[in-house]
Enzyme design. Structure first.
Site, PDB file in Angstrom:
ATOM      1  CE  LYS A 182      46.090   7.688  32.860  1.00  0.00           C
ATOM      2  NZ  LYS A 182      47.090   6.835  33.498  1.00  0.00           N
ATOM      3  CG  ASP A 198      49.038   4.086  31.888  1.00  0.00           C
ATOM      4  OD1 ASP A 198      50.083   4.740  31.709  1.00  0.00           O
ATOM      5  OD2 ASP A 198      47.939   4.613  32.155  1.00  0.00           O
TER       6      ASP A 198
HETATM    7  P1  NDP Z   1      42.423   5.252  41.182  1.00  0.00           P
HETATM    8  O1  NDP Z   1      41.868   6.411  41.908  1.00  0.00           O
HETATM    9  O2  NDP Z   1      41.748   4.771  39.944  1.00  0.00           O
HETATM   10  O3  NDP Z   1      42.513   3.995  42.196  1.00  0.00           O
HETATM   11  C1  NDP Z   1      43.065   4.127  43.442  1.00  0.00           C
HETATM   12  C2  NDP Z   1      43.064   2.773  44.170  1.00  0.00           C
HETATM   13  O4  NDP Z   1      43.834   2.954  45.340  1.00  0.00           O
HETATM   14  C3  NDP Z   1      41.704   2.274  44.600  1.00  0.00           C
HETATM   15  O5  NDP Z   1      41.643   0.902  44.353  1.00  0.00           O
HETATM   16  C4  NDP Z   1      41.664   2.568  46.101  1.00  0.00           C
HETATM   17  O6  NDP Z   1      40.935   1.610  46.861  1.00  0.00           O
HETATM   18  C5  NDP Z   1      43.114   2.449  46.463  1.00  0.00           C
HETATM   19  N1  NDP Z   1      43.524   3.263  47.603  1.00  0.00           N
HETATM   20  C6  NDP Z   1      43.541   4.613  47.691  1.00  0.00           C
HETATM   21  N2  NDP Z   1      44.032   4.996  48.888  1.00  0.00           N
HETATM   22  C7  NDP Z   1      44.335   3.862  49.560  1.00  0.00           C
HETATM   23  C8  NDP Z   1      44.884   3.586  50.844  1.00  0.00           C
HETATM   24  N3  NDP Z   1      45.223   4.578  51.681  1.00  0.00           N
HETATM   25  N4  NDP Z   1      45.075   2.302  51.201  1.00  0.00           N
HETATM   26  C9  NDP Z   1      44.754   1.302  50.361  1.00  0.00           C
HETATM   27  N5  NDP Z   1      44.219   1.488  49.131  1.00  0.00           N
HETATM   28  C10 NDP Z   1      44.018   2.760  48.752  1.00  0.00           C
HETATM   29  O7  NDP Z   1      43.950   5.626  40.900  1.00  0.00           O
HETATM   30  P2  NDP Z   1      44.846   5.298  39.627  1.00  0.00           P
HETATM   31  O8  NDP Z   1      44.774   3.857  39.334  1.00  0.00           O
HETATM   32  O9  NDP Z   1      44.553   6.271  38.544  1.00  0.00           O
HETATM   33  O10 NDP Z   1      46.328   5.674  40.165  1.00  0.00           O
HETATM   34  C11 NDP Z   1      46.894   4.953  41.217  1.00  0.00           C
HETATM   35  C12 NDP Z   1      48.365   5.325  41.416  1.00  0.00           C
HETATM   36  O11 NDP Z   1      49.134   4.967  40.271  1.00  0.00           O
HETATM   37  C13 NDP Z   1      48.590   6.822  41.616  1.00  0.00           C
HETATM   38  O12 NDP Z   1      49.457   6.976  42.724  1.00  0.00           O
HETATM   39  C14 NDP Z   1      49.277   7.277  40.344  1.00  0.00           C
HETATM   40  O13 NDP Z   1      50.205   8.309  40.608  1.00  0.00           O
HETATM   41  C15 NDP Z   1      50.003   6.014  39.905  1.00  0.00           C
HETATM   42  N6  NDP Z   1      50.220   5.942  38.445  1.00  0.00           N
HETATM   43  C16 NDP Z   1      51.497   5.802  37.963  1.00  0.00           C
HETATM   44  C17 NDP Z   1      51.739   5.711  36.607  1.00  0.00           C
HETATM   45  C18 NDP Z   1      53.149   5.583  36.118  1.00  0.00           C
HETATM   46  O14 NDP Z   1      53.359   5.689  34.908  1.00  0.00           O
HETATM   47  N7  NDP Z   1      54.112   5.351  36.962  1.00  0.00           N
HETATM   48  C19 NDP Z   1      50.646   5.713  35.613  1.00  0.00           C
HETATM   49  C20 NDP Z   1      49.341   5.849  36.215  1.00  0.00           C
HETATM   50  C21 NDP Z   1      49.153   5.957  37.577  1.00  0.00           C
HETATM   51  P3  NDP Z   1      39.310   1.701  47.047  1.00  0.00           P
HETATM   52  O15 NDP Z   1      38.732   1.043  45.834  1.00  0.00           O
HETATM   53  O16 NDP Z   1      39.069   0.931  48.291  1.00  0.00           O
HETATM   54  O17 NDP Z   1      38.968   3.164  47.164  1.00  0.00           O
END
Ligand code: NDP
Length: 263
Positions: free
Chosen positions: A64, A100
């Site tokens: 993206k 989104d």
């Molecule tokens: P990114 O990888 O860009 O970001 C992930 C974030 O999650 C980071 O801020 C990370 O924190 C945090 N994180 C990961 N694991 C943990 C944990 N165990 N505890 C706390 N924080 C955590 O992911 P995306 O933004 O691309 O996607 C995120 C979610 O959104 C996914 O599950 C995806 O499936 C969902 N999604 C749903 C959509 C929909 O249409 N329903 C559309 C797009 C995404 P840190 O910075 O500390 O690493």
């Protein structure tokens, strides 16, 4: 002539977009076909778009952001968020959009809130936070670590890491945009803190769809109205289709169709 569309991602086999959009074409009797493309190298995205003769496409994990560097123009939220999920051919140009964020707004349009807390700081958090803020909500971001917070600071959106955060007020809407709970059983913030946050909240929304995450379970236990990521997925699709066809659609009718496909 049949119009061709596709979703690019890696992995992409799990994507429901082909099912959703092909059902739309069939129901609305549009001569279109929507496939999926496993992209190995992000920098080849636009080349593949042209090679496949596409009218439009969606982009999913992990492309993206890299997609924004390859389109001829960014429109709407795509420009502000720095991540796009929709590509549209306009003559010999490809225009990039983010549906989104606007899809999330559609998904929560029935909720009444002014204060929103976004858990997470990744691409989804950026889209949701900017969309909510542009829509007039007061948005605060809470992320596990500090690394991804600069984006929000630059936009004037208050943001904190877990260690910096102090709960000073109530948030009616709490959104999990992290991947916590996707394939594990973790919560998107420390449990004690999350319990306090949810105590004063009305709505708990998860971006993850198709399962009741630990976050949603906790929110339900606290008596909140909850929603998983299906509605966001539905509406990002409806809005992408409007862009593909360059026309307004009966949104609720199309949304209902997509819900049926997603089950
Ligand atoms: P990114 O990888 O860009 O970001 C992930 C974030 O999650 C980071 O801020 C990370 O924190 C945090 N994180 C990961 N694991 C943990 C944990 N165990 N505890 C706390 N924080 C955590 O992911 P995306 O933004 O691309 O996607 C995120 C979610 O959104 C996914 O599950 C995806 O499936 C969902 N999604 C749903 C959509 C929909 O249409 N329903 C559309 C797009 C995404 P840190 O910075 O500390 O690493």
């Amino acid at each position: 002539m049949e119009k061709m569309f596709a979703i690019f991602g890696n992995p992409v086999a799990h994507s429901k977009s082909p099912l959703m959009h092909n059902r739309f074409f069939k129901t609305f009797q549009i001569d279109g076909c929507y496939g999926r493309y496993l992209l190995e190298k992000g920098e080849e995205l636009i080349g593949k778009f042209w090679e496949l003769g596409l009218e439009g496409a969606n982009v999913t994990v992990p492309f993206k952001e890299v997609a924004t560097q390859q389109v001829d123009r960014l429109e709407g939220l795509g420009k502000e968020v720095g991540a796009i999920n929709t590509l549209v051919r306009e003559g010999k140009w490809v225009i990039g959009y983010n549906t989104d964020g606007p899809g999330f707004l559609e998904a929560v349009k029935g909720f009444q809130f002014q204060q929103a807390l976004i858990l997470g700081g990744g691409g989804t958090a950026r889209a949701v936070a900017v969309a909510l803020a542009r829509n007039g909500a007061e948005v605060v971001v809470l992320n596990r670590s500090k690394g991804r917070l600069q984006f929000f600071r630059d936009k004037g959106i208050p943001c904190y890491s877990w260690e910096e955060f102090k709960l000073k007020r109530e948030y009616q809407l709490v959104v999990n945009t992290t991947s916590a709970g996707l394939i594990d059983n973790s919560l998107p913030a420390p449990e004690g803190l999350l319990e306090e946050i949810l105590e004063g909240a009305r709505y708990g929304v998860d971006a993850i769809y198709g399962k009741v995450t630990p976050f949603l379970k906790l929110a339900r236990r606290k008596g909140l109205e909850t929603q998983d990521g299906r509605e966001m997925l539905v509406y990002q699709g409806v809005l992408a289709m409007e862009l593909f066809l360059d026309q307004f659609l009966p949104r609720e009718e199309v949304a209902q169709l997509y819900r049926e496909v997603l089950g």
